[in-house]
Design a protein around this motif. Structure first.
Motif, PDB file in Angstrom:
ATOM      1  N   GLY A 101      -7.588  54.959 154.410  1.00 33.28           N
ATOM      2  CA  GLY A 101      -7.337  53.660 155.031  1.00 33.28           C
ATOM      3  C   GLY A 101      -6.355  52.837 154.222  1.00 33.28           C
ATOM      4  N   ARG A 102      -6.471  52.911 152.916  1.00 37.18           N
ATOM      5  CA  ARG A 102      -5.558  52.151 152.059  1.00 37.18           C
ATOM      6  C   ARG A 102      -4.138  52.695 152.150  1.00 37.18           C
ATOM      7  NH1 ARG A 102      -5.224  51.107 145.724  1.00 37.18           N
ATOM      8  NH2 ARG A 102      -3.459  49.682 145.849  1.00 37.18           N
ATOM      9  N   VAL A 103      -3.982  54.011 152.138  1.00 37.41           N
ATOM     10  CA  VAL A 103      -2.635  54.590 152.257  1.00 37.41           C
ATOM     11  C   VAL A 103      -2.010  54.138 153.573  1.00 37.41           C
ATOM     12  CG1 VAL A 103      -1.313  56.732 152.513  1.00 37.41           C
ATOM     13  CG2 VAL A 103      -3.055  56.560 150.738  1.00 37.41           C
ATOM     14  N   TYR A 104      -2.775  54.201 154.662  1.00 37.23           N
ATOM     15  CA  TYR A 104      -2.254  53.767 155.961  1.00 37.23           C
ATOM     16  C   TYR A 104      -1.848  52.297 155.907  1.00 37.23           C
ATOM     17  CZ  TYR A 104      -1.696  53.179 160.958  1.00 37.23           C
ATOM     18  OH  TYR A 104      -1.172  52.909 162.198  1.00 37.23           O
ATOM     19  N   ASP A 105      -2.722  51.451 155.357  1.00 36.31           N
ATOM     20  CA  ASP A 105      -2.430  50.017 155.269  1.00 36.31           C
ATOM     21  C   ASP A 105      -1.204  49.737 154.403  1.00 36.31           C
ATOM     22  OD1 ASP A 105      -4.620  49.506 156.876  1.00 36.31           O
ATOM     23  OD2 ASP A 105      -5.928  48.899 155.220  1.00 36.31           O
ATOM     24  N   GLU A 106      -1.082  50.448 153.288  1.00 35.18           N
ATOM     25  CA  GLU A 106       0.069  50.243 152.401  1.00 35.18           C
ATOM     26  C   GLU A 106       1.364  50.688 153.076  1.00 35.18           C
ATOM     27  OE1 GLU A 106       0.022  48.435 149.837  1.00 35.18           O
ATOM     28  OE2 GLU A 106      -2.073  48.424 149.229  1.00 35.18           O
ATOM     29  N   LEU A 107       1.316  51.754 153.861  1.00 33.94           N
ATOM     30  CA  LEU A 107       2.509  52.181 154.594  1.00 33.94           C
ATOM     31  C   LEU A 107       2.902  51.142 155.635  1.00 33.94           C
ATOM     32  CD1 LEU A 107       1.731  55.984 155.007  1.00 33.94           C
ATOM     33  CD2 LEU A 107       3.662  55.002 153.741  1.00 33.94           C
ATOM     34  N   GLU A 108       1.927  50.575 156.323  1.00 32.10           N
ATOM     35  CA  GLU A 108       2.205  49.527 157.309  1.00 32.10           C
ATOM     36  C   GLU A 108       2.792  48.290 156.623  1.00 32.10           C
ATOM     37  OE1 GLU A 108       1.949  49.386 160.745  1.00 32.10           O
ATOM     38  OE2 GLU A 108       1.666  51.548 160.619  1.00 32.10           O
ATOM     39  N   ARG A 109       2.246  47.955 155.487  1.00 29.86           N
ATOM     40  CA  ARG A 109       2.734  46.807 154.713  1.00 29.86           C
ATOM     41  C   ARG A 109       4.186  47.029 154.280  1.00 29.86           C
ATOM     42  NH1 ARG A 109       0.169  45.905 148.913  1.00 29.86           N
ATOM     43  NH2 ARG A 109       1.651  44.388 148.145  1.00 29.86           N
ATOM     44  N   LEU A 110       4.479  48.220 153.804  1.00 31.30           N
ATOM     45  CA  LEU A 110       5.845  48.549 153.390  1.00 31.30           C
ATOM     46  C   LEU A 110       6.785  48.512 154.593  1.00 31.30           C
ATOM     47  CD1 LEU A 110       7.756  49.397 151.113  1.00 31.30           C
ATOM     48  CD2 LEU A 110       7.119  51.773 151.584  1.00 31.30           C
ATOM     49  N   ASP A 111       6.337  49.013 155.730  1.00 29.96           N
ATOM     50  CA  ASP A 111       7.144  48.996 156.950  1.00 29.96           C
ATOM     51  C   ASP A 111       7.520  47.561 157.335  1.00 29.96           C
ATOM     52  OD1 ASP A 111       8.227  50.430 159.344  1.00 29.96           O
ATOM     53  OD2 ASP A 111       6.688  49.278 160.400  1.00 29.96           O
ATOM     54  N   ARG A 112       6.545  46.658 157.310  1.00 31.83           N
ATOM     55  CA  ARG A 112       6.819  45.242 157.630  1.00 31.83           C
ATOM     56  C   ARG A 112       7.804  44.639 156.640  1.00 31.83           C
ATOM     57  NH1 ARG A 112       1.282  45.413 158.376  1.00 31.83           N
ATOM     58  NH2 ARG A 112       0.891  44.358 156.383  1.00 31.83           N
ATOM     59  N   ALA A 113       7.626  44.952 155.358  1.00 34.47           N
ATOM     60  CA  ALA A 113       8.517  44.399 154.332  1.00 34.47           C
ATOM     61  C   ALA A 113       9.936  44.919 154.504  1.00 34.47           C
ATOM     62  CB  ALA A 113       7.985  44.737 152.937  1.00 34.47           C
ATOM     63  N   MET A 114      10.090  46.199 154.801  1.00 30.65           N
ATOM     64  CA  MET A 114      11.427  46.775 154.976  1.00 30.65           C
ATOM     65  C   MET A 114      12.128  46.177 156.190  1.00 30.65           C
ATOM     66  SD  MET A 114      10.878  50.782 154.071  1.00 30.65           S
ATOM     67  CE  MET A 114      10.888  51.352 152.377  1.00 30.65           C
ATOM     68  N   LYS A 115      11.380  45.971 157.257  1.00 31.55           N
ATOM     69  CA  LYS A 115      11.968  45.396 158.465  1.00 31.55           C
ATOM     70  C   LYS A 115      12.352  43.936 158.276  1.00 31.55           C
ATOM     71  CE  LYS A 115       9.760  48.562 161.688  1.00 31.55           C
ATOM     72  NZ  LYS A 115       8.668  48.725 162.659  1.00 31.55           N
ATOM     73  N   ALA A 116      11.655  43.237 157.369  1.00 38.39           N
ATOM     74  CA  ALA A 116      11.937  41.817 157.133  1.00 38.39           C
ATOM     75  C   ALA A 116      12.890  41.598 155.964  1.00 38.39           C
ATOM     76  CB  ALA A 116      10.625  41.083 156.862  1.00 38.39           C
ATOM     77  N   ASP A 117      13.280  42.658 155.275  1.00 36.90           N
ATOM     78  CA  ASP A 117      14.142  42.537 154.105  1.00 36.90           C
ATOM     79  C   ASP A 117      15.502  41.948 154.484  1.00 36.90           C
ATOM     80  OD1 ASP A 117      14.320  43.536 151.136  1.00 36.90           O
ATOM     81  OD2 ASP A 117      16.243  44.051 152.053  1.00 36.90           O
ATOM     82  N   PRO A 118      16.069  41.103 153.622  1.00 36.14           N
ATOM     83  CA  PRO A 118      17.383  40.518 153.908  1.00 36.14           C
ATOM     84  C   PRO A 118      18.486  41.564 154.130  1.00 36.14           C
ATOM     85  CG  PRO A 118      16.364  39.394 152.047  1.00 36.14           C
ATOM     86  CD  PRO A 118      15.484  40.562 152.386  1.00 36.14           C
ATOM     87  N   LYS A 119      18.329  42.753 153.556  1.00 38.88           N
ATOM     88  CA  LYS A 119      19.332  43.808 153.764  1.00 38.88           C
ATOM     89  C   LYS A 119      19.259  44.371 155.173  1.00 38.88           C
ATOM     90  CE  LYS A 119      18.963  45.144 148.948  1.00 38.88           C
ATOM     91  NZ  LYS A 119      18.383  46.107 148.023  1.00 38.88           N
ATOM     92  N   GLY A 120      18.162  44.103 155.865  1.00 40.14           N
ATOM     93  CA  GLY A 120      17.988  44.561 157.229  1.00 40.14           C
ATOM     94  C   GLY A 120      17.293  45.911 157.297  1.00 40.14           C
ATOM     95  N   PRO A 121      16.644  46.183 158.436  1.00 38.64           N
ATOM     96  CA  PRO A 121      15.930  47.450 158.582  1.00 38.64           C
ATOM     97  C   PRO A 121      16.861  48.661 158.529  1.00 38.64           C
ATOM     98  CG  PRO A 121      15.889  46.205 160.638  1.00 38.64           C
ATOM     99  CD  PRO A 121      16.505  45.326 159.595  1.00 38.64           C
ATOM    100  N   GLY A 122      18.143  48.464 158.813  1.00 37.95           N
ATOM    101  CA  GLY A 122      19.101  49.561 158.742  1.00 37.95           C
ATOM    102  C   GLY A 122      19.317  50.067 157.332  1.00 37.95           C
ATOM    103  N   HIS A 123      18.874  49.293 156.352  1.00 34.74           N
ATOM    104  CA  HIS A 123      18.996  49.716 154.959  1.00 34.74           C
ATOM    105  C   HIS A 123      17.920  50.741 154.590  1.00 34.74           C
ATOM    106  CE1 HIS A 123      20.362  49.298 150.834  1.00 34.74           C
ATOM    107  NE2 HIS A 123      19.104  49.200 150.450  1.00 34.74           N
ATOM    108  N   PHE A 124      16.850  50.804 155.390  1.00 32.99           N
ATOM    109  CA  PHE A 124      15.718  51.688 155.124  1.00 32.99           C
ATOM    110  C   PHE A 124      15.443  52.595 156.337  1.00 32.99           C
ATOM    111  CE2 PHE A 124      14.993  47.601 152.989  1.00 32.99           C
ATOM    112  CZ  PHE A 124      14.866  47.993 151.665  1.00 32.99           C
ATOM    113  N   PRO A 125      16.457  53.278 156.880  1.00 32.88           N
ATOM    114  CA  PRO A 125      16.231  53.992 158.141  1.00 32.88           C
ATOM    115  C   PRO A 125      15.213  55.124 158.042  1.00 32.88           C
ATOM    116  CG  PRO A 125      18.344  54.621 157.198  1.00 32.88           C
ATOM    117  CD  PRO A 125      17.810  53.478 156.372  1.00 32.88           C
ATOM    118  N   GLU A 126      15.283  55.933 157.003  1.00 33.71           N
ATOM    119  CA  GLU A 126      14.377  57.076 156.913  1.00 33.71           C
ATOM    120  C   GLU A 126      12.923  56.645 156.742  1.00 33.71           C
ATOM    121  OE1 GLU A 126      17.177  56.835 155.045  1.00 33.71           O
ATOM    122  OE2 GLU A 126      18.396  58.603 155.459  1.00 33.71           O
TER     123      GLU A 126
END
Length: 173
Positions: A101-126
């Motif tokens: 559950g924690r791994v899943y939650d941490e991946l979701e958290r990272l996904d939200r952070a990457m999408k909200a990053d000032p560099k844009g989600p295109g900076h983290f495509p993979e």
């Protein structure tokens, strides 16, 4: 000066939580999420949620714009949460349920952070693509039996993202 009610409420929650965190640390290593220590990582408890919420409330209350919409989490902080799962695994059913559950939650958290990053989600495509694929594979059922059935994909996605991020140190330092 009158302190806004949300700030006072956050302080009332944060102080006991901070004391709990401080009292749960031992000399075995630095404090870790869940109240454990680096040496006792396999014995982490399921208290990370309330402690994390209290810490976040403290950070929000301390920010200059307390009471306003909090800024998105930084990729480096979300990645640190994901890395904290690297030395953990499934040793018992209860611990395994927490771990997956924690791994899943941490991946979701990272996904939200990457999408909200000032560099844009295109900076983290993979990584964003891998998390989306995992989300599709697991589906809406986040129960322990479902996560356990997809343990290989879940841990594999975490490990792929960890490797990818190690090749992009400017994104998490």
């Amino acid at each position: 000066m009158r302190i806004p009610r949300p700030v006072r409420a956050a302080a009332l929650v944060a102080l006991p939580a901070a004391l709990l965190i401080a009292c749960s640390a031992t000399d075995d290593g630095p404090p870790r999420a869940g109240g454990g220590t680096a040496a006792g990582a396999g014995t982490a408890t399921v208290t990370a949620g309330p402690e994390r919420a209290a810490a976040e409330a403290t950070e929000q209350a301390a920010s200059p714009a307390a009471g306003s919409t909090p800024s998105p989490e930084k990729v480096r902080d979300a990645f640190a949460g994901l890395q904290a799962t690297l030395d953990d695994g499934c040793t018992s059913q209860g611990q395994c349920a927490y771990f997956l559950g924690r791994v899943y939650d941490e991946l979701e958290r990272l996904d939200r952070a990457m999408k909200a990053d000032p560099k844009g989600p295109g900076h983290f495509p993979e990584p964003i693509e891998w998390i989306a694929g995992l989300r599709t594979t697991i589906g809406p059922d986040r129960s322990y039996p479902s996560l356990k059935a997809h343990q290989g994909e879940l841990v594999g996605t975490r490990d792929r993202i960890n490797t990818w991020m190690q090749d992009h140190p400017d994104d998490y330092r």
